[in-house]
Design an enzyme around this catalytic site. Structure first.
Site, PDB file in Angstrom:
ATOM      1  N   GLY A 251       0.960  -1.182  -0.024  1.00  0.00           N
ATOM      2  CA  GLY A 251       0.063  -0.069  -0.042  1.00  0.00           C
ATOM      3  C   GLY A 251       0.781   1.321  -0.139  1.00  0.00           C
ATOM      4  N   ALA A 252       1.861   1.285  -0.753  1.00  0.00           N
ATOM      5  CA  ALA A 252       2.980   2.308  -0.770  1.00  0.00           C
ATOM      6  C   ALA A 252       2.614   3.566  -1.870  1.00  0.00           C
ATOM      7  CB  ALA A 252       4.337   1.758  -0.929  1.00  0.00           C
TER       8      ALA A 252
ATOM      9  N   THR B 136       0.183   5.803  -1.614  1.00  0.00           N
ATOM     10  CA  THR B 136      -0.147   6.988  -1.372  1.00  0.00           C
ATOM     11  C   THR B 136       0.000   6.911   0.506  1.00  0.00           C
ATOM     12  OG1 THR B 136      -2.188   8.351  -1.125  1.00  0.00           O
ATOM     13  CG2 THR B 136      -2.530   6.117  -0.626  1.00  0.00           C
ATOM     14  N   GLY B 137      -0.273   7.981   1.219  1.00  0.00           N
ATOM     15  CA  GLY B 137      -0.187   8.197   2.707  1.00  0.00           C
ATOM     16  C   GLY B 137       0.890   7.601   3.257  1.00  0.00           C
ATOM     17  N   ILE B 138       0.407   6.925   4.366  1.00  0.00           N
ATOM     18  CA  ILE B 138       1.428   6.296   5.376  1.00  0.00           C
ATOM     19  C   ILE B 138       2.450   5.509   4.649  1.00  0.00           C
ATOM     20  CG2 ILE B 138       1.872   5.198   7.624  1.00  0.00           C
ATOM     21  CD1 ILE B 138      -0.820   5.990   8.407  1.00  0.00           C
ATOM     22  N   GLY B 139       1.721   4.512   3.801  1.00  0.00           N
ATOM     23  CA  GLY B 139       2.890   3.689   3.120  1.00  0.00           C
ATOM     24  C   GLY B 139       3.802   4.464   2.104  1.00  0.00           C
TER      25      GLY B 139
ATOM     26  N   SER C 295      -3.950  -0.398  14.595  1.00  0.00           N
ATOM     27  CA  SER C 295      -4.604   0.725  15.265  1.00  0.00           C
ATOM     28  C   SER C 295      -5.089   0.618  16.780  1.00  0.00           C
ATOM     29  CB  SER C 295      -5.775   1.169  14.143  1.00  0.00           C
ATOM     30  OG  SER C 295      -6.582   1.995  14.857  1.00  0.00           O
TER      31      SER C 295
ATOM     32  N   TYR D 146     -13.594  -3.236  11.063  1.00  0.00           N
ATOM     33  CA  TYR D 146     -12.333  -2.697  10.832  1.00  0.00           C
ATOM     34  C   TYR D 146     -11.614  -3.045  12.244  1.00  0.00           C
ATOM     35  CZ  TYR D 146      -8.543   0.681  10.155  1.00  0.00           C
ATOM     36  OH  TYR D 146      -7.191   1.066   9.568  1.00  0.00           O
TER      37      TYR D 146
END
Length: 331
Positions: free
Chosen positions: A50-51, A53-56, A179, A204
């Site tokens: 998941g790289a 966008t965002g944190i990834g 989380s 989730y």
């Protein structure tokens, strides 16, 4: 006079709300953990799921900045290509590669793992970052509830298939992004893979609890292997987490998050810390928040539950005899 009074009340309320927002914002900034390690990763290889966008993406960018060969494992190859170009331009490191990976498909996970095992001689860091929230309550082609497969069963299979390479490269590290919402899970291993849990938020929460239970059991099984595995909570981050929420709800959540909480770079700090910091050496099976080890919920520390989830997961992802050999070698 009544109008003037109403205006005064509104102004006071807005002032109070603004003050509380400012206090919360300052508190978030003061307590945000920052990875202070300057460790270089030249000659090492990392995979970040998941790289694009965002944190990834921020995690991958940091690892590339440290000199690592970084593999961006992404479902959307167009956005992955854009992320690759941005990371190369930002870091000057041209050893950034994109590979297709769809965690909602066990076949895709196996194909990705096969490509990695064929093309890579080492794997020093695996960051299981990719996640999906508020996905449709449907079964995947593999017969597993799609949100649980994306968040737990897919990463579970991916990690198992790459363990042999991680062991050959030891000391190596596995990071699983979880989380704080794991504390609110309504967890039943027997129905976890089904559509029985109709509430998206609780699906989730269940997935994030599954992440930590997986880390606990895997750490136990990897004792003495040279591989450490830990979970990380990034905080509440201004990413695309809310993109599937209903429009009205999404507006208010994004407004609050954009005002009060972390940006993607700040949210990536704990994942980076767990992946590279010297302070984490020798620590395994732990849960980190703001670059510090903290205690997860009581349910997340239930080793009987972790074992039950492990056994269920190995069956649901249909591990073959050949794939099971890797686990046997770890004992």
């Amino acid at each position: 006079m009544e109008v003037v009074g109403m205006v005064s009340v509104v102004l006071i309320a807005l002032s109070a709300a603004s003050l509380w927002a400012l206090i919360l914002k300052v508190h978030c900034r003061v307590t945000t953990g920052i990875c202070k390690s300057k460790r270089r990763l030249d000659g090492k290889t990392a995979i970040v799921t998941g790289a694009n966008t965002g944190i990834g993406k921020e995690t991958a960018k940091d690892l590339a900045w440290r000199g690592a060969r970084v593999i961006l494992a992404c479902r959307d190859m167009r956005r992955a290509a854009m992320a690759k170009d941005d990371i190369i331009n930002s870091t000057g490191n041209k050893q950034v590669i994109i590979q297709h990976l769809d965690l909602s498909s066990l076949e895709s996970v196996r194909k990705f793992s096969h490509r990695i095992l064929e093309s890579e001689k080492r794997l020093d860091i695996l960051v299981n970052n990719a996640a999906g929230s508020n996905l449709p309550n449907i079964l995947s082609d593999d017969g597993i509830q799609i949100e649980m497969q994306t968040n737990h069963f897919g990463p579970f299979l991916l990690t198992i298939l790459l363990l042999d390479l991680l062991k050959k490269t030891a000391p190596s590290r596995i990071v699983v992004v979880s989380s704080f919402v794991h504390k609110y899970a309504i967890f039943n291993v027997d129905t976890l893979h089904t559509t029985a849990q109709s509430s998206g938020i609780f699906r989730y929460c269940n997935a994030k609890l599954a992440n930590i239970l997986f880390v606990k059991e895997l750490a136990k099984r990897l004792e003495g292997s040279g591989i450490i595995v830990n979970a990380a909570h990034p905080g509440i981050v201004r990413t695309e987490f809310c993109r599937r929420f209903p429009s009205v709800f999404k507006f208010f959540v994004e407004l609050m998050i954009s005002t009060l909480f972390k940006n993607a770079q700040e949210g990536a700090q704990t994942s980076i810390h767990v992946a590279v910091s010297e302070d984490v050496e020798g620590i395994t099976g732990a849960y980190f928040v703001d670059c510090k080890e903290v205690q997860a919920s009581k349910q997340a520390r239930d080793m009987d539950l972790a074992k039950k989830l492990w056994d269920s997961s190995t069956k649901l992802v249909k591990l073959t005899d050949e794939e099971l050999k890797v686990l046997k070698k770890m004992k």
